[in-house]
Design a protein around this motif. Structure first.
Motif, mmCIF file in Angstrom:
data_model
loop_
_atom_site.group_PDB
_atom_site.id
_atom_site.type_symbol
_atom_site.label_atom_id
_atom_site.label_comp_id
_atom_site.label_asym_id
_atom_site.label_seq_id
_atom_site.Cartn_x
_atom_site.Cartn_y
_atom_site.Cartn_z
ATOM 1 N N TYR A 1 0.844 -1.181 0.000
ATOM 2 C CA TYR A 1 0.000 0.000 0.000
ATOM 3 C C TYR A 1 0.890 1.244 0.000
ATOM 4 O O TYR A 1 2.021 1.221 0.474
ATOM 5 N N LYS B 1 -3.917 3.101 -0.191
ATOM 6 C CA LYS B 1 -4.253 2.676 -1.547
ATOM 7 C C LYS B 1 -3.427 1.441 -1.902
ATOM 8 O O LYS B 1 -2.198 1.447 -1.748
ATOM 9 N N LYS C 1 -2.395 -6.635 -9.878
ATOM 10 C CA LYS C 1 -2.442 -5.203 -9.672
ATOM 11 C C LYS C 1 -3.558 -4.820 -8.711
ATOM 12 O O LYS C 1 -4.623 -5.430 -8.684
ATOM 13 N N GLY C 2 -3.269 -3.762 -7.951
ATOM 14 C CA GLY C 2 -4.284 -3.159 -7.113
ATOM 15 C C GLY C 2 -4.828 -1.911 -7.757
ATOM 16 O O GLY C 2 -4.908 -1.800 -8.977
ATOM 17 N N GLU C 3 -5.149 -0.934 -6.932
ATOM 18 C CA GLU C 3 -5.785 0.294 -7.398
ATOM 19 C C GLU C 3 -4.819 1.254 -8.084
ATOM 20 O O GLU C 3 -5.195 1.964 -9.028
ATOM 21 N N VAL C 4 -3.538 1.307 -7.623
ATOM 22 C CA VAL C 4 -2.576 2.293 -8.127
ATOM 23 C C VAL C 4 -1.242 1.641 -8.500
ATOM 24 O O VAL C 4 -0.202 1.943 -7.923
ATOM 25 N N GLN D 1 -14.276 6.248 -3.982
ATOM 26 C CA GLN D 1 -13.985 5.765 -2.646
ATOM 27 C C GLN D 1 -15.022 4.726 -2.275
ATOM 28 O O GLN D 1 -16.209 5.023 -2.170
ATOM 29 N N GLN D 2 -14.575 3.483 -2.044
ATOM 30 C CA GLN D 2 -15.507 2.409 -1.726
ATOM 31 C C GLN D 2 -16.053 2.533 -0.309
ATOM 32 O O GLN D 2 -17.165 2.081 -0.024
ATOM 33 N N THR E 1 -11.986 -11.759 -3.013
ATOM 34 C CA THR E 1 -11.132 -10.763 -3.671
ATOM 35 C C THR E 1 -9.682 -10.887 -3.260
ATOM 36 O O THR E 1 -8.951 -9.909 -3.270
ATOM 37 N N GLN F 1 -8.680 -8.562 -0.335
ATOM 38 C CA GLN F 1 -8.378 -7.142 -0.511
ATOM 39 C C GLN F 1 -9.233 -6.313 0.427
ATOM 40 O O GLN F 1 -10.430 -6.554 0.554
ATOM 41 N N TYR G 1 -10.606 -2.415 1.413
ATOM 42 C CA TYR G 1 -10.837 -1.053 0.944
ATOM 43 C C TYR G 1 -10.901 -0.170 2.184
ATOM 44 O O TYR G 1 -11.772 -0.368 3.045
#
Lengths: 115, 113
Positions: free
Chosen positions: A35, A44, A57-60, B2-3, B97, B100, B102
């Motif tokens: 992160y 993130k 891959k993640g978000e960024v 934004q989740q 997931t 993961q 959030y």
């Protein structure tokens, strides 16, 4: 148990340099994560791995690469450092048991400045 | 997008007060809701977590309240102490997931002696 260990704790890079942030865990967790934390933005997800040899891959993810050759280690590579990558980077791990999600355990972070 | 939306961004209370931090989510597939506490210079550490089959969970002075129909959950800190001054993050995840999470954007709590 040391838990999740990150090295280095601090680093200053020049624009265009490359470096690897190290992360190792001794809890035999199969899942690992990277992160970045920026002020007011929360955490993130950059990349994650569900086991040795498997990454996603993640978000960024742009500007970063990872590898997972062993269960214990999950290094994060910055190839061409940019000022936008100045951040605090956290590595985390968790155990997947098939019984629902489990907590993620975090290291103490690497504080990276790119000038 | 934004989740998980977290509020307030910062909170100041007197010692002994009961700070409340709120989080809201949209994805009804979420089935695990942890709260993390982070001190300066340290990584987040799990404080307490809840699954949607219960409406409340208590661990010591920390309580999670969960409202499934409103898609909201909150953290209450009873008899707050100066040592509780930290940043608190809520998070949410669902089982398929890769575990993961959030995360919300965090709440900086200051407890004044």
């Amino acid at each position: 148990n040391a838990g999740v260990t990150q090295t280095p704790k601090f680093r200053i890079l020049k624009i265009g340099q490359s470096m690897t942030l190290q992360c190792t865990q001794d809890m035999n967790h199969n899942y690992m994560y990277w992160y970045r934390q920026d002020p007011g933005m929360g955490l993130k997800l950059i990349y994650y791995s569900v086991g040795a040899g498997i990454t996603d891959k993640g978000e960024v993810p742009n500007g970063y690469n990872v590898s997972r050759s062993t269960t214990e280690d999950f290094p994060l590579r910055l190839e061409l450092a940019a000022p936008s990558q100045t951040s605090v980077y956290f590595c985390a791990s968790s155990l997947w048991s098939g019984l629902g999600n489990q907590p993620q355990h975090f290291g103490d972070g690497t504080r990276l400045s790119i000038l | 997008q934004q989740q998980v939306k977290q509020s307030p961004q910062s909170l100041i209370v007197q010692k002994g007060g009961i700070p409340i931090i709120n989080c809201a989510y949209e994805n009804t597939a979420f089935d695990y809701f942890p709260w993390y506490q982070q001190f300066p210079g340290k990584g987040p550490a799990l404080l307490i977590a809840i699954r949607p089959d219960v409406s409340e969970k208590k661990e010591g002075r920390f309580t999670i309240s969960f409202n499934k129909s409103a898609k909201q959950f909150s953290l209450h800190i009873m008899d707050s102490q100066p040592g509780d001054s930290a940043t608190y993050f809520c998070a949410a995840s669902w089982t398929n997931t890769g575990n993961q999470f959030y995360f919300g954007t965090g709440t900086s709590l200051t407890v004044i002696p």
